[in-house]
Design a protein around this motif. Structure first.
Motif, PDB file in Angstrom:
ATOM      1  N   GLY A  65       0.811  -1.207   0.000  1.00 55.06           N
ATOM      2  CA  GLY A  65       0.000   0.000   0.000  1.00 55.06           C
ATOM      3  C   GLY A  65       0.843   1.254   0.000  1.00 55.06           C
ATOM      4  N   ASP A  66       0.155   2.395  -0.058  1.00 57.06           N
ATOM      5  CA  ASP A  66       0.804   3.697  -0.102  1.00 57.06           C
ATOM      6  C   ASP A  66       0.764   4.334   1.286  1.00 57.06           C
ATOM      7  N   LEU A  67       1.953   4.606   1.834  1.00 59.13           N
ATOM      8  CA  LEU A  67       2.094   5.255   3.130  1.00 59.13           C
ATOM      9  C   LEU A  67       2.470   6.709   2.894  1.00 59.13           C
ATOM     10  N   THR A  68       1.686   7.620   3.481  1.00 58.34           N
ATOM     11  CA  THR A  68       1.946   9.050   3.351  1.00 58.34           C
ATOM     12  C   THR A  68       2.295   9.625   4.715  1.00 58.34           C
ATOM     13  N   VAL A  69       3.490  10.184   4.810  1.00 60.11           N
ATOM     14  CA  VAL A  69       3.973  10.829   6.027  1.00 60.11           C
ATOM     15  C   VAL A  69       4.532  12.190   5.633  1.00 60.11           C
ATOM     16  N   ARG A  70       4.085  13.224   6.317  1.00 64.56           N
ATOM     17  CA  ARG A  70       4.588  14.576   6.080  1.00 64.56           C
ATOM     18  C   ARG A  70       4.481  14.973   4.599  1.00 64.56           C
ATOM     19  N   GLY A  71       3.385  14.554   3.961  1.00 70.94           N
ATOM     20  CA  GLY A  71       3.118  14.930   2.578  1.00 70.94           C
ATOM     21  C   GLY A  71       3.845  14.112   1.534  1.00 70.94           C
ATOM     22  N   THR A  72       4.655  13.141   1.960  1.00 74.67           N
ATOM     23  CA  THR A  72       5.391  12.292   1.015  1.00 74.67           C
ATOM     24  C   THR A  72       4.792  10.892   1.020  1.00 74.67           C
ATOM     25  N   THR A  73       4.532  10.360  -0.164  1.00 79.74           N
ATOM     26  CA  THR A  73       3.924   9.032  -0.298  1.00 79.74           C
ATOM     27  C   THR A  73       4.921   8.051  -0.895  1.00 79.74           C
ATOM     28  N   LYS A  74       5.046   6.903  -0.235  1.00 77.25           N
ATOM     29  CA  LYS A  74       5.905   5.820  -0.727  1.00 77.25           C
ATOM     30  C   LYS A  74       5.123   4.514  -0.659  1.00 77.25           C
ATOM     31  N   ARG A  75       5.349   3.650  -1.627  1.00 77.16           N
ATOM     32  CA  ARG A  75       4.714   2.326  -1.610  1.00 77.16           C
ATOM     33  C   ARG A  75       5.556   1.382  -0.751  1.00 77.16           C
ATOM     34  N   ILE A  76       4.893   0.712   0.183  1.00 75.82           N
ATOM     35  CA  ILE A  76       5.588  -0.210   1.086  1.00 75.82           C
ATOM     36  C   ILE A  76       4.822  -1.529   1.154  1.00 75.82           C
ATOM     37  N   VAL A  77       5.476  -2.534   1.711  1.00 76.56           N
ATOM     38  CA  VAL A  77       4.831  -3.826   1.962  1.00 76.56           C
ATOM     39  C   VAL A  77       4.797  -4.039   3.468  1.00 76.56           C
ATOM     40  N   VAL A  78       3.590  -4.230   3.997  1.00 79.83           N
ATOM     41  CA  VAL A  78       3.402  -4.443   5.429  1.00 79.83           C
ATOM     42  C   VAL A  78       3.054  -5.910   5.656  1.00 79.83           C
ATOM     43  N   PRO A  79       3.924  -6.664   6.322  1.00 80.82           N
ATOM     44  CA  PRO A  79       3.596  -8.061   6.617  1.00 80.82           C
ATOM     45  C   PRO A  79       2.550  -8.143   7.719  1.00 80.82           C
ATOM     46  N   ALA A  80       1.673  -9.130   7.595  1.00 77.70           N
ATOM     47  CA  ALA A  80       0.612  -9.325   8.588  1.00 77.70           C
ATOM     48  C   ALA A  80       0.506 -10.794   8.952  1.00 77.70           C
ATOM     49  N   SER A  81       0.273 -11.041  10.220  1.00 75.60           N
ATOM     50  CA  SER A  81      -0.013 -12.393  10.699  1.00 75.60           C
ATOM     51  C   SER A  81      -1.450 -12.433  11.181  1.00 75.60           C
ATOM     52  N   THR A  82      -2.174 -13.463  10.784  1.00 77.15           N
ATOM     53  CA  THR A  82      -3.527 -13.658  11.279  1.00 77.15           C
ATOM     54  C   THR A  82      -3.438 -14.469  12.559  1.00 77.15           C
ATOM     55  N   VAL A  83      -3.712 -13.825  13.685  1.00 74.01           N
ATOM     56  CA  VAL A  83      -3.694 -14.538  14.967  1.00 74.01           C
ATOM     57  C   VAL A  83      -4.876 -15.500  15.003  1.00 74.01           C
ATOM     58  N   PHE A  84      -6.067 -14.967  14.616  1.00 69.58           N
ATOM     59  CA  PHE A  84      -7.246 -15.818  14.434  1.00 69.58           C
ATOM     60  C   PHE A  84      -8.267 -15.040  13.625  1.00 69.58           C
ATOM     61  N   TYR A  85      -9.140 -15.748  12.952  1.00 69.41           N
ATOM     62  CA  TYR A  85     -10.302 -15.140  12.303  1.00 69.41           C
ATOM     63  C   TYR A  85     -11.396 -16.191  12.276  1.00 69.41           C
ATOM     64  N   GLU A  86     -12.474 -15.928  12.999  1.00 68.59           N
ATOM     65  CA  GLU A  86     -13.597 -16.870  13.044  1.00 68.59           C
ATOM     66  C   GLU A  86     -14.873 -16.133  13.408  1.00 68.59           C
ATOM     67  N   GLY A  87     -15.962 -16.563  12.812  1.00 66.11           N
ATOM     68  CA  GLY A  87     -17.265 -15.969  13.110  1.00 66.11           C
ATOM     69  C   GLY A  87     -17.342 -14.480  12.840  1.00 66.11           C
ATOM     70  N   GLY A  88     -16.605 -14.003  11.833  1.00 66.12           N
ATOM     71  CA  GLY A  88     -16.683 -12.589  11.478  1.00 66.12           C
ATOM     72  C   GLY A  88     -15.830 -11.676  12.346  1.00 66.12           C
ATOM     73  N   ALA A  89     -14.969 -12.244  13.181  1.00 66.01           N
ATOM     74  CA  ALA A  89     -14.098 -11.433  14.035  1.00 66.01           C
ATOM     75  C   ALA A  89     -12.697 -12.016  14.027  1.00 66.01           C
ATOM     76  N   GLY A  90     -11.691 -11.160  14.237  1.00 64.94           N
ATOM     77  CA  GLY A  90     -10.332 -11.667  14.228  1.00 64.94           C
ATOM     78  C   GLY A  90      -9.326 -10.670  14.752  1.00 64.94           C
ATOM     79  N   ARG A  91      -8.094 -11.095  14.734  1.00 61.61           N
ATOM     80  CA  ARG A  91      -6.975 -10.263  15.181  1.00 61.61           C
ATOM     81  C   ARG A  91      -5.818 -10.442  14.211  1.00 61.61           C
ATOM     82  N   PHE A  92      -5.225  -9.322  13.818  1.00 60.71           N
ATOM     83  CA  PHE A  92      -4.100  -9.306  12.901  1.00 60.71           C
ATOM     84  C   PHE A  92      -2.997  -8.448  13.514  1.00 60.71           C
ATOM     85  N   ARG A  93      -1.737  -8.790  13.222  1.00 60.87           N
ATOM     86  CA  ARG A  93      -0.631  -7.997  13.756  1.00 60.87           C
ATOM     87  C   ARG A  93       0.568  -8.099  12.829  1.00 60.87           C
TER      88      ARG A  93
END
Length: 193
Positions: A124-152
Motif C-alpha cells: 500500500g501507499d504510506l503518506t507521512v509529512r506529505g510524502t507518499t511511498k509504496r511499502i509492503v506491510v507483513p501481517a499475521s492472522t492470529v485468528f479469524y472466526e465468526g466474522g471477528a479476528g486479530r491481525f498484527r
C-alpha cells in the motif's frame, strides 16, 4: 438431440457461473480497546517507545479470499505519545512531523497477497509529512472466526524517505524506525430493532 443438449449445457453453464455476483468483502469495525499502533525510534542515548492514541481504519475483509480485502488507515499525528511531553512537542514540530501542515499519516492498500498459512503481505501507499511511498506491510492472522479476528505485524521504515530528517549531534537518531501494529476487528453488529 442428446448431443445438442449437452452442447447447449456446456456453453450455457460457464455463462451462468460467470453471471453470479462475486461475494463482496465485508466491512469490519476496529475494537479500539484491543488495537494499537506503536513505534520504536533508536538513538545513542535511548530507544524512544511511542504510540498514536487517535487513529481509525476502514477495513473490508473477504475471509474466503484475502486478496479481495482492503484496508485504509488514518492516524492523527498530534496524538503521538512517547510518555515525555517535551519530546512529544518536538516530534509535532517542523523538525519532525510538522503537524500544523501535515496533521495525518495515512496508509491505503493497493493489494493483499497470502504468502503462507496465516501470513499476508499488504502492499500500500504510506503518506507521512506529505510524502507518499509504496511499502509492503507483513501481517499475521492470529485468528479469524465468526466474522471477528486479530491481525498484527512489524515492519521498518526509513524516516529520511519521508522528510523526517532532523538529527542531534549529541544524541544521533537512527534513520530506521520500527513500527508494530495490532488490530482486532469484527463485522458490525446489526442495529437493534
Amino acid at each position: 438431440m442428446f448431443t445438442t443438449r449437452r452442447l447447449a449445457a456446456t456453453l450455457v453453464l460457464p455463462l451462468l457461473v460467470a453471471a453470479r455476483p462475486l461475494p463482496e468483502p465485508k466491512p469490519h469495525v476496529i475494537d479500539k480497546a484491543h488495537s494499537e499502533i506503536n513505534f520504536v525510534a533508536d538513538s545513542r542515548l535511548l530507544s524512544a517507545h511511542g504510540f498514536f492514541g487517535k487513529w481509525d481504519a476502514d477495513v473490508k475483509l473477504d475471509a474466503t479470499k484475502w486478496e479481495n480485502s482492503t484496508v485504509a488507515i488514518t492516524i492523527d499525528v498530534a496524538s503521538i505519545n512517547t510518555r515525555v511531553e517535551r519530546r512529544d512537542g518536538h516530534l509535532k514540530s517542523a523538525d519532525f512531523f510538522d503537524v500544523e501542515k501535515h496533521p495525518n499519516i495515512t496508509f491505503k492498500s493497493v493489494s493483499i497477497k497470502q504468502t503462507g498459512p496465516n501470513k499476508l503481505d499488504i502492499t500500500g501507499d504510506l503518506t507521512v509529512r506529505g510524502t507518499t511511498k509504496r511499502i509492503v506491510v507483513p501481517a499475521s492472522t492470529v485468528f479469524y472466526e465468526g466474522g471477528a479476528g486479530r491481525f498484527r505485524g512489524t515492519f521498518a521504515i526509513n524516516r529520511l524517505d519521508y522528510g523526517v530528517a532532523y538529527d542531534s549531534k549529541v544524541n544521533p537518531i537512527q534513520n530506521e524506525v520500527q513500527v508494530q501494529w495490532d488490530m482486532a476487528l469484527a463485522e458490525p453488529k446489526p442495529a437493534a430493532k
